[in-house]
Design a protein around this motif. Structure first.
Motif, PDB file in Angstrom:
ATOM      1  N   ILE A   5       0.488  -1.098  -0.073  1.00 32.54           N
ATOM      2  CA  ILE A   5       0.296  -0.203   0.221  1.00 32.54           C
ATOM      3  C   ILE A   5       0.715   1.196   0.068  1.00 32.54           C
ATOM      4  O   ILE A   5       0.273   2.230  -0.384  1.00 32.54           O
ATOM      5  CB  ILE A   5      -0.768  -0.145   1.177  1.00 32.54           C
ATOM      6  CG1 ILE A   5      -1.895  -1.333   0.948  1.00 32.54           C
ATOM      7  CG2 ILE A   5      -1.455   1.310   1.161  1.00 32.54           C
ATOM      8  CD1 ILE A   5      -2.667  -1.445   2.780  1.00 32.54           C
ATOM      9  N   LEU A   6       2.382   1.157   0.945  1.00 38.19           N
ATOM     10  CA  LEU A   6       3.355   2.239   1.094  1.00 38.19           C
ATOM     11  C   LEU A   6       3.541   2.254  -0.138  1.00 38.19           C
ATOM     12  O   LEU A   6       5.229   2.946   0.307  1.00 38.19           O
ATOM     13  CB  LEU A   6       3.109   2.704   2.159  1.00 38.19           C
ATOM     14  CG  LEU A   6       2.021   2.996   3.468  1.00 38.19           C
ATOM     15  CD1 LEU A   6       2.843   2.793   4.497  1.00 38.19           C
ATOM     16  CD2 LEU A   6       1.456   4.367   2.867  1.00 38.19           C
ATOM     17  N   ALA A  14      -0.066   9.558  -4.956  1.00 36.97           N
ATOM     18  CA  ALA A  14      -1.152   9.789  -4.475  1.00 36.97           C
ATOM     19  C   ALA A  14      -0.922  11.144  -4.023  1.00 36.97           C
ATOM     20  O   ALA A  14      -1.139  12.174  -3.946  1.00 36.97           O
ATOM     21  CB  ALA A  14      -0.413   9.169  -2.654  1.00 36.97           C
ATOM     22  N   THR A  15       1.134  11.359  -4.450  1.00 39.16           N
ATOM     23  CA  THR A  15       1.458  12.999  -3.664  1.00 39.16           C
ATOM     24  C   THR A  15       0.606  13.339  -5.906  1.00 39.16           C
ATOM     25  O   THR A  15       0.467  14.948  -5.426  1.00 39.16           O
ATOM     26  CB  THR A  15       3.223  12.545  -4.130  1.00 39.16           C
ATOM     27  OG1 THR A  15       3.111  12.142  -2.970  1.00 39.16           O
ATOM     28  CG2 THR A  15       3.486  14.425  -4.535  1.00 39.16           C
ATOM     29  N   ALA A  16       0.913  12.826  -6.701  1.00 43.71           N
ATOM     30  CA  ALA A  16       0.718  12.951  -8.044  1.00 43.71           C
ATOM     31  C   ALA A  16      -0.879  14.443  -7.321  1.00 43.71           C
ATOM     32  O   ALA A  16      -1.176  15.049  -8.616  1.00 43.71           O
ATOM     33  CB  ALA A  16       0.566  12.523  -8.713  1.00 43.71           C
ATOM     34  N   ALA A  17      -1.888  12.578  -6.861  1.00 41.80           N
ATOM     35  CA  ALA A  17      -3.016  13.364  -7.212  1.00 41.80           C
ATOM     36  C   ALA A  17      -3.637  14.578  -5.893  1.00 41.80           C
ATOM     37  O   ALA A  17      -4.358  15.678  -6.664  1.00 41.80           O
ATOM     38  CB  ALA A  17      -3.705  12.034  -6.813  1.00 41.80           C
ATOM     39  N   LEU A  58      10.145   9.959  -6.754  1.00 47.60           N
ATOM     40  CA  LEU A  58       9.631   7.881  -6.395  1.00 47.60           C
ATOM     41  C   LEU A  58       9.540   6.964  -7.192  1.00 47.60           C
ATOM     42  O   LEU A  58      10.125   5.857  -6.897  1.00 47.60           O
ATOM     43  CB  LEU A  58       8.594   8.190  -5.640  1.00 47.60           C
ATOM     44  CG  LEU A  58       8.670   8.673  -4.132  1.00 47.60           C
ATOM     45  CD1 LEU A  58       7.069   9.129  -3.496  1.00 47.60           C
ATOM     46  CD2 LEU A  58       8.543   7.696  -2.864  1.00 47.60           C
ATOM     47  N   LEU A  59       9.530   7.345  -9.107  1.00 45.11           N
ATOM     48  CA  LEU A  59       9.139   6.635  -9.421  1.00 45.11           C
ATOM     49  C   LEU A  59      10.231   6.303 -10.189  1.00 45.11           C
ATOM     50  O   LEU A  59      10.465   4.691 -11.127  1.00 45.11           O
ATOM     51  CB  LEU A  59       7.939   6.749 -10.776  1.00 45.11           C
ATOM     52  CG  LEU A  59       6.817   7.266 -10.004  1.00 45.11           C
ATOM     53  CD1 LEU A  59       5.839   8.126 -11.300  1.00 45.11           C
ATOM     54  CD2 LEU A  59       6.521   6.003  -9.440  1.00 45.11           C
ATOM     55  N   ALA A  60      11.320   7.362 -10.177  1.00 46.87           N
ATOM     56  CA  ALA A  60      12.144   6.561 -11.617  1.00 46.87           C
ATOM     57  C   ALA A  60      13.805   5.649 -10.608  1.00 46.87           C
ATOM     58  O   ALA A  60      13.591   6.063  -9.475  1.00 46.87           O
ATOM     59  CB  ALA A  60      13.484   8.317 -11.267  1.00 46.87           C
ATOM     60  N   ALA A  61      15.029   5.868 -11.525  1.00 48.34           N
ATOM     61  CA  ALA A  61      15.894   5.027 -10.618  1.00 48.34           C
ATOM     62  C   ALA A  61      16.304   5.835  -9.890  1.00 48.34           C
ATOM     63  O   ALA A  61      16.481   7.355  -9.612  1.00 48.34           O
ATOM     64  CB  ALA A  61      16.844   4.831 -11.447  1.00 48.34           C
ATOM     65  N   GLY A 138       8.886   8.845   5.309  1.00 50.76           N
ATOM     66  CA  GLY A 138       8.431   9.205   6.481  1.00 50.76           C
ATOM     67  C   GLY A 138       8.303  10.980   6.222  1.00 50.76           C
ATOM     68  O   GLY A 138       6.989  11.385   6.328  1.00 50.76           O
ATOM     69  N   LEU A 139       8.725  11.438   5.857  1.00 53.63           N
ATOM     70  CA  LEU A 139       8.890  13.137   5.395  1.00 53.63           C
ATOM     71  C   LEU A 139       7.391  13.227   3.735  1.00 53.63           C
ATOM     72  O   LEU A 139       6.765  13.809   3.740  1.00 53.63           O
ATOM     73  CB  LEU A 139       9.902  13.519   4.615  1.00 53.63           C
ATOM     74  CG  LEU A 139      11.131  14.049   5.753  1.00 53.63           C
ATOM     75  CD1 LEU A 139      12.494  14.221   5.273  1.00 53.63           C
ATOM     76  CD2 LEU A 139      11.053  15.368   6.543  1.00 53.63           C
TER      77      LEU A 139
END
Length: 165
Positions: A5-6, A14-17, A58-61, A138-139
């Protein structure tokens, strides 16, 4: 289950939304932006930029020169925002104060971010991948997603702009 989930992918989504919601709110109420105290203008603009940086990070290498560069920018903006928010109550509203004389639990989050951003950077420099990832997650969860969500309800500015009141 909780790890799935995380996941970084879900945190990115979630950040994009949240970023999309904030951009809609700003588009609807942005005419009020120039009237905001300068500290709030800086905070809002830079947090939009932070959210936009968070998604590809978060998505990239990880560990690439691009990741390191974006990470330095992200860390600088996050740390700067934490410091700025500590001064939201400084002086009069005309002098840039926002919550004059009003300290709240959100200031604890500002202190947390001001401490944890350098910790996350230090862990990355020491090649402590697990420690760095833990601090960053966490941030992202606490200071972007949870705090960002709470900018919308309870008559707060972005929520008011979003709902067109």
């Amino acid at each position: 289950m909780m790890a799935a989930i995380l996941s970084n992918r879900n945190l990115a989504y979630a950040t994009a939304a949240l970023l999309a919601v904030v951009l809609v709110a700003v588009a609807r109420g942005g005419g009020g932006f120039p009237a905001l105290p300068v500290l709030v203008q800086i905070h809002l603009a830079s947090m939009v930029f932070v959210m936009a940086l968070t998604v590809p990070m978060l998505l990239a290498a990880k560990g690439t020169p691009r990741h390191r560069l974006l990470g330095r920018i992200w860390a600088g903006l996050m740390w700067g925002n934490a410091i700025i928010t500590l001064f939201f109550n400084a002086g009069s509203r005309q002098a840039g104060g926002v919550f004059v004389g009003d300290w709240s639990p959100i200031h604890a989050l500002s202190i947390f971010v001001a401490v944890m951003v350098p910790v996350a950077v230090m862990r990355a420099r020491r090649h402590d991948r697990a420690g760095h990832e833990s601090a960053m997650r966490g941030l992202v969860i606490g200071s972007l997603l949870v705090a960002g969500f709470f900018t919308l309800p309870f008559g707060r500015m972005l929520g008011t702009w979003l709902m067109g009141h």
